[in-house]
Design a protein around this motif. Structure first.
Motif, short mmCIF file in Angstrom:
data_model
loop_
_atom_site.label_atom_id
_atom_site.label_comp_id
_atom_site.label_asym_id
_atom_site.label_seq_id
_atom_site.Cartn_x
_atom_site.Cartn_y
_atom_site.Cartn_z
N VAL A 120 -1.39 12.85 -27.45
CA VAL A 120 -1.12 12.53 -29.12
C VAL A 120 -1.60 11.08 -29.22
O VAL A 120 -2.25 10.99 -30.15
CB VAL A 120 0.50 12.63 -29.26
N CYS A 121 -1.58 10.14 -28.14
CA CYS A 121 -1.94 8.67 -28.32
C CYS A 121 -3.51 8.72 -28.50
O CYS A 121 -3.82 7.76 -29.09
CB CYS A 121 -1.64 7.91 -27.25
N GLY A 122 -4.08 9.41 -27.89
CA GLY A 122 -5.66 9.80 -27.88
C GLY A 122 -6.34 10.11 -29.03
O GLY A 122 -7.29 10.44 -29.28
N LEU A 123 -5.46 10.99 -29.96
CA LEU A 123 -6.03 11.88 -31.03
C LEU A 123 -5.83 11.28 -32.24
O LEU A 123 -6.50 11.72 -33.40
CB LEU A 123 -5.19 13.19 -31.03
N THR A 124 -5.00 10.11 -32.44
CA THR A 124 -4.77 9.69 -33.78
C THR A 124 -6.22 8.97 -34.02
O THR A 124 -6.77 8.56 -33.32
CB THR A 124 -3.54 8.86 -33.84
N ARG A 125 -6.35 8.78 -35.41
CA ARG A 125 -7.43 7.99 -36.23
C ARG A 125 -7.14 6.95 -36.89
O ARG A 125 -7.63 5.68 -36.83
CB ARG A 125 -8.24 8.85 -36.66
N LEU A 126 -6.16 7.02 -37.58
CA LEU A 126 -5.66 5.94 -38.51
C LEU A 126 -4.80 4.94 -37.90
O LEU A 126 -4.88 3.88 -37.89
CB LEU A 126 -4.97 6.48 -39.93
N PHE A 127 -3.89 5.61 -37.12
CA PHE A 127 -3.03 4.97 -36.03
C PHE A 127 -3.72 4.45 -35.02
O PHE A 127 -4.36 5.15 -34.20
CB PHE A 127 -1.91 6.00 -35.62
N THR A 128 -4.00 3.11 -34.86
CA THR A 128 -4.91 2.59 -33.76
C THR A 128 -4.37 2.58 -32.38
O THR A 128 -3.07 2.19 -32.29
CB THR A 128 -5.37 1.24 -34.33
N LEU A 129 -4.98 2.96 -31.30
CA LEU A 129 -4.24 2.98 -29.96
C LEU A 129 -4.49 1.40 -29.56
O LEU A 129 -5.32 0.93 -29.10
CB LEU A 129 -5.03 3.96 -29.13
N GLY A 130 -3.04 0.73 -29.46
CA GLY A 130 -3.32 -0.61 -29.05
C GLY A 130 -1.83 -1.05 -28.72
O GLY A 130 -0.81 -0.58 -29.35
N GLU A 131 -1.77 -2.04 -28.18
CA GLU A 131 -0.56 -2.69 -27.73
C GLU A 131 -0.12 -3.74 -29.12
O GLU A 131 -1.08 -3.83 -30.14
CB GLU A 131 -0.65 -3.46 -26.61
N SER A 132 1.11 -4.52 -28.97
CA SER A 132 1.63 -5.18 -29.88
C SER A 132 2.00 -4.49 -31.02
O SER A 132 2.07 -3.15 -31.07
CB SER A 132 0.44 -6.26 -30.62
N LEU A 133 2.44 -5.16 -32.34
CA LEU A 133 3.18 -4.38 -33.10
C LEU A 133 3.42 -5.48 -34.50
O LEU A 133 2.99 -6.38 -34.38
CB LEU A 133 4.70 -3.81 -32.84
N GLY A 134 3.93 -4.87 -35.73
CA GLY A 134 4.18 -5.91 -36.46
C GLY A 134 3.18 -5.99 -37.66
O GLY A 134 3.32 -6.77 -38.47
N GLY A 135 1.86 -5.74 -37.34
CA GLY A 135 0.83 -6.02 -38.19
C GLY A 135 0.86 -5.01 -39.37
O GLY A 135 1.43 -4.04 -39.65
N ILE A 136 -0.16 -5.28 -40.29
CA ILE A 136 -0.10 -4.42 -41.51
C ILE A 136 -0.76 -2.98 -41.19
O ILE A 136 -0.57 -1.94 -41.92
CB ILE A 136 -1.11 -4.98 -42.95
N GLU A 137 -1.51 -2.83 -40.12
CA GLU A 137 -2.20 -1.77 -39.77
C GLU A 137 -1.22 -0.81 -38.61
O GLU A 137 -0.34 -1.58 -37.97
CB GLU A 137 -3.46 -2.05 -38.93
N SER A 138 -1.24 0.31 -38.75
CA SER A 138 -0.36 1.24 -37.92
C SER A 138 -1.08 1.32 -36.67
O SER A 138 -2.00 1.55 -36.39
CB SER A 138 -0.27 2.51 -38.53
N LEU A 139 -0.21 1.22 -35.47
CA LEU A 139 -0.48 1.23 -34.22
C LEU A 139 0.10 2.32 -33.54
O LEU A 139 1.38 2.65 -33.72
CB LEU A 139 -0.30 -0.07 -33.54
N ILE A 140 -0.38 3.00 -32.37
CA ILE A 140 0.38 3.93 -31.56
C ILE A 140 0.22 3.54 -30.16
O ILE A 140 -0.83 2.91 -29.90
CB ILE A 140 -0.32 5.32 -31.75
N GLU A 141 1.38 3.75 -29.25
CA GLU A 141 0.91 3.42 -27.85
C GLU A 141 1.90 4.18 -26.91
O GLU A 141 2.68 4.85 -27.39
CB GLU A 141 1.33 1.70 -27.72
N HIS A 142 1.37 4.09 -25.71
CA HIS A 142 2.39 4.60 -24.61
C HIS A 142 2.91 3.85 -23.96
O HIS A 142 2.11 2.97 -23.09
CB HIS A 142 1.23 5.68 -23.88
N PRO A 143 4.22 3.46 -24.14
CA PRO A 143 4.79 2.28 -23.34
C PRO A 143 4.75 2.45 -21.74
O PRO A 143 4.66 1.36 -21.15
CB PRO A 143 6.41 2.30 -24.01
N ALA A 144 5.07 3.70 -21.45
CA ALA A 144 5.04 3.70 -19.73
C ALA A 144 3.64 3.23 -19.24
O ALA A 144 3.79 2.77 -17.94
CB ALA A 144 5.34 5.16 -19.33
#
Length: 389
Positions: free
Chosen positions: A325-349
């Motif tokens: 799932v983390c590798g298939l999003t396009r608008l949700f950027t795979l990346g660490e951090s949070l709280g920016g105006i752009e949406s992010l997705i990540e795998h915490p483990a």
């Protein structure tokens, strides 16, 4: 930079007015309504010890950083604010101010991985002891306090499991045992939660996140309720030197101006995504304090004015499914951090919480964390729909 709005009278103006004006009176030289970036390391003195405005060297003080620190104190309702080079620099300086070798602290049993790494792998070598505790259980916290316990460290909501801690209840426990209650308010932001008003002694932030808000700066903050503790932290800030530079301070100050309107949109988008995920067959559970089924929903509703833009969920099919799932999003950027105006997705483990793998703080492999941005909600939902399919 003289200013009629400061952290000593936080109730005179509303939150957004404080965010825009505190510490930010128009420049007396030019009338600029935006605080200048004082990109300098040193200052001319009018004779030995004759300082203009109290500035001598920018590690010790810089007018741009002063403006940010006054604003931080104002939006958190504190007596003193201090800006640091990163959130972890703020944490390290604070803990070395409050604790001495042989002291003990309580840490959340689902703490942010970077905080755990700092305490478990750095500060323990300096002689600090710690015990992980489920902070949502005030009885367990009280039972874990030892004679040498100095600090109760709280995150709420927690990262990445989004547990909620009753700040007022732990403030009472802390007072009874004469410890200091520190609250990491990064996930909620001062717009949604005011820990000092609920009884906490100190607030910390990664200003990289919602306060900066644009994923273009790294910074940290400490805000104290007690001016004397603030003075002690400020001494260590100067002595240890991990201060926020002028341009970084300016970026965070700019971000705080729009914090309120951004958080409204983060919350609105997150709530709609939570409704979508809660009904999706590929999702086994959704972790969000705004859900009535969340075990700490009532506490969150009582101490927060909104439930935030962070959403975590568990994917049916285990860790490999979550990674997919983390590798298939396009608008949700795979990346660490949070709280920016752009949406992010990540795998915490595998990403932000890899440092706690194998410890009592290890997070589930099927967990996905979203930092929901302020894009159009229909586009965010379409992106998640495609990734979960």
């Amino acid at each position: 930079m003289g200013n009629p709005i400061d952290g000593s009278a936080p109730d005179q103006l509303g939150f957004n007015s404080r965010a825009i004006h505190a510490g930010q009176e128009p420049d007396p030289l030019t009338g600029s309504v935006v605080v200048p970036i004082y990109q300098t390391s040193t200052y001319k003195q009018d004779g030995v010890g004759g300082l203009r405005g109290g500035y001598e060297y920018s590690r010790s003080g810089n007018p741009t950083r002063t403006a940010l620190e006054e604003c931080l104190a104002a939006v958190e309702g504190g007596a003193r604010g201090m800006a640091f080079a990163s959130g972890l620099a703020a944490e390290d300086t604070l803990l070395r101010t409050l604790c001495v070798p042989g002291d003990h602290m309580l840490l959340p049993d689902d703490a942010y991985g970077g905080t755990y790494r700092l305490v478990a792998r750095v500060l323990t070598r300096w002689g600090i002891e710690f015990t992980p505790v489920p902070m949502h259980d005030s009885g367990a916290v009280a039972a874990a306090i030892q004679p040498n316990t100095r600090v109760i460290w709280v995150e709420t909501p927690t990262n990445p499991l989004l547990n909620i801690v009753d700040i007022a209840a732990l403030a009472e426990v802390s007072r009874q045992h004469q410890t200091l209650l520190v609250v990491d308010n990064t996930f909620a932001s001062p717009y949604l939660q005011q820990p000092l008003a609920l009884g906490a002694d100190i607030v910390v932030h990664s200003t990289t996140k919602y306060l900066g808000g644009h994923s273009d700066v790294v910074g940290g903050a400490v805000v104290t309720r007690d001016p004397e503790i603030g003075e002690q932290v400020a001494f260590h800030q100067n002595a240890m030197g991990a201060v926020s530079g002028p341009f970084d301070s300016w970026l965070v100050l700019r971000g705080i101006k729009t914090l309120g309107v951004r958080m409204d949109r983060h919350c609105s988008n997150a709530e709609q995504i939570v409704r979508f995920l809660s009904q999706h067959p590929a999702v086994s559970s959704v972790l969000y304090p705004g859900l009535p089924t969340h075990p700490h929903h009532e506490v969150a509703a009582r101490q927060m004015t909104g439930f935030g833009g962070m959403v975590s969920f568990r994917v049916r099919g285990g860790e490999e499914a979550a990674l997919k799932v983390c590798g298939l999003t396009r608008l949700f950027t795979l990346g660490e951090s949070l709280g920016g105006i752009e949406s992010l997705i990540e795998h915490p483990a595998r990403m932000t919480h890899a440092s706690v793998a194998g410890s009592e703080l290890e997070v589930p492999g099927d967990l996905v964390r979203l930092s929901v941005g302020i894009e159009d909600i229909k586009d965010l939902l379409a992106d998640l729909t495609a990734a979960l399919a």
